[in-house]
Design a protein around this motif. Sequence first.
Motif, mmCIF file in Angstrom:
data_model
loop_
_atom_site.group_PDB
_atom_site.id
_atom_site.type_symbol
_atom_site.label_atom_id
_atom_site.label_comp_id
_atom_site.label_asym_id
_atom_site.label_seq_id
_atom_site.Cartn_x
_atom_site.Cartn_y
_atom_site.Cartn_z
ATOM 1 N N UNK A 121 5.166 10.892 -10.986
ATOM 2 C CA UNK A 121 6.505 11.327 -10.593
ATOM 3 C C UNK A 121 7.085 10.282 -9.649
ATOM 4 N N UNK A 122 8.252 9.751 -10.008
ATOM 5 C CA UNK A 122 8.808 8.636 -9.265
ATOM 6 C C UNK A 122 9.606 9.113 -8.048
ATOM 7 N N UNK A 123 8.873 9.488 -6.999
ATOM 8 C CA UNK A 123 9.518 9.811 -5.730
ATOM 9 C C UNK A 123 8.674 9.240 -4.598
ATOM 10 N N UNK A 124 9.285 9.128 -3.431
ATOM 11 C CA UNK A 124 8.628 8.492 -2.285
ATOM 12 C C UNK A 124 7.323 9.186 -1.916
ATOM 13 N N UNK A 125 7.329 10.516 -1.909
ATOM 14 C CA UNK A 125 6.149 11.263 -1.468
ATOM 15 C C UNK A 125 4.962 11.012 -2.386
ATOM 16 N N UNK A 126 5.207 11.115 -3.697
ATOM 17 C CA UNK A 126 4.118 10.923 -4.661
ATOM 18 C C UNK A 126 3.574 9.508 -4.611
ATOM 19 N N UNK A 127 4.470 8.524 -4.585
ATOM 20 C CA UNK A 127 4.033 7.133 -4.576
ATOM 21 C C UNK A 127 3.309 6.775 -3.283
ATOM 22 N N UNK A 128 3.790 7.294 -2.160
ATOM 23 C CA UNK A 128 3.131 7.009 -0.885
ATOM 24 C C UNK A 128 1.731 7.608 -0.856
ATOM 25 N N UNK A 129 1.601 8.848 -1.358
ATOM 26 C CA UNK A 129 0.280 9.488 -1.413
ATOM 27 C C UNK A 129 -0.672 8.691 -2.306
ATOM 28 N N UNK A 130 -0.163 8.214 -3.448
ATOM 29 C CA UNK A 130 -0.989 7.420 -4.349
ATOM 30 C C UNK A 130 -1.374 6.090 -3.707
ATOM 31 N N UNK A 131 -0.459 5.488 -2.971
ATOM 32 C CA UNK A 131 -0.742 4.233 -2.275
ATOM 33 C C UNK A 131 -1.842 4.410 -1.235
ATOM 34 N N UNK A 132 -1.735 5.460 -0.446
ATOM 35 C CA UNK A 132 -2.727 5.715 0.606
ATOM 36 C C UNK A 132 -4.105 5.945 -0.002
ATOM 37 N N UNK A 133 -4.174 6.724 -1.088
ATOM 38 C CA UNK A 133 -5.455 6.998 -1.728
ATOM 39 C C UNK A 133 -6.046 5.733 -2.343
ATOM 40 N N UNK A 134 -5.196 4.938 -2.994
ATOM 41 C CA UNK A 134 -5.668 3.692 -3.602
ATOM 42 C C UNK A 134 -6.153 2.713 -2.539
ATOM 43 N N UNK A 135 -5.415 2.612 -1.422
ATOM 44 C CA UNK A 135 -5.828 1.718 -0.331
ATOM 45 C C UNK A 135 -7.155 2.175 0.269
ATOM 46 N N UNK A 136 -7.339 3.487 0.372
ATOM 47 C CA UNK A 136 -8.600 4.017 0.912
ATOM 48 C C UNK A 136 -9.766 3.686 -0.019
ATOM 49 N N UNK A 137 -9.529 3.819 -1.330
ATOM 50 C CA UNK A 137 -10.574 3.488 -2.307
ATOM 51 C C UNK A 137 -10.913 2.009 -2.271
ATOM 52 N N UNK A 138 -9.872 1.168 -2.209
ATOM 53 C CA UNK A 138 -10.096 -0.279 -2.169
ATOM 54 C C UNK A 138 -10.844 -0.695 -0.904
ATOM 55 N N UNK A 139 -10.513 -0.073 0.215
ATOM 56 C CA UNK A 139 -11.199 -0.382 1.471
ATOM 57 C C UNK A 139 -12.671 0.006 1.392
ATOM 58 N N UNK A 187 -2.740 -1.008 -6.670
ATOM 59 C CA UNK A 187 -1.930 -1.131 -5.449
ATOM 60 C C UNK A 187 -0.669 -1.963 -5.706
ATOM 61 N N UNK A 188 -0.828 -3.071 -6.414
ATOM 62 C CA UNK A 188 0.334 -3.920 -6.707
ATOM 63 C C UNK A 188 1.382 -3.165 -7.513
ATOM 64 N N UNK A 189 0.935 -2.417 -8.496
ATOM 65 C CA UNK A 189 1.874 -1.665 -9.339
ATOM 66 C C UNK A 189 2.569 -0.564 -8.545
ATOM 67 N N UNK A 190 1.812 0.127 -7.699
ATOM 68 C CA UNK A 190 2.397 1.189 -6.886
ATOM 69 C C UNK A 190 3.403 0.633 -5.880
ATOM 70 N N UNK A 191 3.056 -0.483 -5.266
ATOM 71 C CA UNK A 191 3.980 -1.104 -4.311
ATOM 72 C C UNK A 191 5.284 -1.521 -4.995
ATOM 73 N N UNK A 192 5.156 -2.063 -6.201
ATOM 74 C CA UNK A 192 6.358 -2.465 -6.939
ATOM 75 C C UNK A 192 7.235 -1.262 -7.247
ATOM 76 N N UNK A 193 6.627 -0.141 -7.625
ATOM 77 C CA UNK A 193 7.400 1.068 -7.929
ATOM 78 C C UNK A 193 8.063 1.624 -6.676
ATOM 79 N N UNK A 194 7.339 1.583 -5.547
ATOM 80 C CA UNK A 194 7.923 2.122 -4.325
ATOM 81 C C UNK A 194 9.091 1.276 -3.851
ATOM 82 N N UNK A 195 8.979 -0.023 -4.011
ATOM 83 C CA UNK A 195 10.077 -0.900 -3.601
ATOM 84 C C UNK A 195 11.351 -0.617 -4.399
#
Length: 445
Positions: free
Chosen positions: A75-93, A211-219
Motif C-alpha cells: 500500500x503506497x502510503x507513508x505509514x506502510x512504507x516507513x514500517x517496511x523500511x524500519x523492518x528491512x533496516x532491522x533485518x539488514x543490521x 531498502x533501495x526500492x522502499x526508499x525510492x517509493x517513499x521519496x
Amino acid sequence: MRFRLSGATIRPNKCSGMRTGLLVLMVACASPVHAQEAVDAKRADTIRQLDELTGQIGLSADKVASLDKEIADLKKDQTTLTAALIQSAKTEKKLTEDIAAIGDKLTDLREREDGIKLSLKGRRAALAEVLAALQRMGLNPPPAILVRPDDALASVRSAVLLGAVVPEMREQTEVLIADLKELSRIRTSIGDEQTRLTASLSGQAEEKKRLDLLLAEKQKLQTTSEETRKAEQQRAEDLARRATSLRELIASMEQDMEEARKAASAANQQEEQKLAASKERADNFASNQERLSAKVNFASLKGHLPMPGAGKLVRHFGDDDGLGGVLQGDTLETPAGATITAPTDAVVLYAGAFRSYGQLLILDAGNGYHVVLAGMKRINVSQNQFVLAGEPVGVMNEQLVASTGTVQLGNGAPMLYIEFRKDTKPVNPAPWWADRLAGRTTNDT
C-alpha cells in the motif's frame, strides 16, 4: 639415558617431552607484539576473503523481479512504507552483525587450525624416531629366553627398552589422534561457517536491494514540492558555508526554523501566492514539530537507544582526539556499506556536506537535544523530514574517508562519528546507549 637397538638410537620419555615442552614454551613466551601482529594478520586475511566473497554475491534477475513485485504490492502510503523500511533496516543490521560474528569465528577457527598444525609439526621428529625404532625391532626382534636361554641378558635389555619406549609412544599416539580429530572437527566447522557466511551475504544483498526500492517509493510520496525542496537545500547549504563550527551551524538552522514559524503567521495576512513557499515550509515544520512533541522526551530515553549501525564503539567521548583536544562524541566502526538508522524519532535539521565532517546529518530530537551523525557515503533523508527511530537515514562508505577529520583511526574501516548535543553543547552519549558497555568490552584498540 639412551638405548640402541639394531642401529637405532632411542631417547625415551625425556627427549620428546622436552621438545614438546620447548615448543609450548616458545609459543607461550612469544612477544605479545608479535602475537598481536599474527592475530591482526589473520583477521585481515579473513576480511580480504570476506570482501572477495561479497563481490561474488549478487541477486538473480528473478529475485530482483520478485522484490519489485513485493514493493509494488505494498500500500503506497507513508505509514506502510516507513514500517517496511524500519523492518528491512532491522533485518539488514542483524545480518550485518551475523556476518561480522561469523568472520570473527572463522578467524578464531583458523588460528586454532594453525596452532594444531604447528604442534603436529613440532612433534614430527620425536614421533618419527620412536616409530622408526619399533619398525627396526619388528624386522630384527630380540631373542626369546625359552628359545635361546643363553641370550637372557639381551631379552632383559629389550624388556627394559620396551618398558621405557612403549608408554611414551602410546602417550604420543593418543595425543596425535586427539589432535587429528580436533583438526578434522575444526575444518568441518570452517566449512559450516563459510556456508552460513554465504547465506548471510545473500540475505544481506537482498535486504539492501529491498531498502533501495522502499526508499525510492517513499521519496515519490514526499509532500514537499521539488521546487521547495531545492530551495530548502540551497538555503541550508548557504548557512553551512557561513557557519564556522558545528555549534554555529545548529544555531543558524534553529534560527532559520524560527523564521519559518513566523512566516506561518505572516502568510495568513499577505497574498497567498507570494508566500506560498514560505507557508509550505512553515506548515511542514509545524506538522513535524507537532509529531515530535507527542513523542517521549529524549532525556528519558537514557539506556534505551540502539546504535545507529552495526559495529562497535572504538573511541569515546572525552578520548584524546590526537590533535591536542578531546573527542566530543563517540566513534562507531562499521562494516563496509552498513545501513545507518535514526536512533530516535526526530526531525532532520540539516543533511549535507559540512567542512571536515564530510556528509553531515543533524537530527532535532526535541527539547533542545540534537543527534549529529558524520562519515556516511550517502544520506537518504532531506531537511525538515520527520524520521522514526530505526528508519534508515544513510549508508556508510566502503572504507574510511580521509576527509573526515574527526575519525582518524587509520585502519581503513568505515567510521561513523556520533555527537549528542543539548542546547548546542556536546554531552556524553554513553548514558543513552542500550548496551553502552559493549563498545568498551569489545574494543580491540
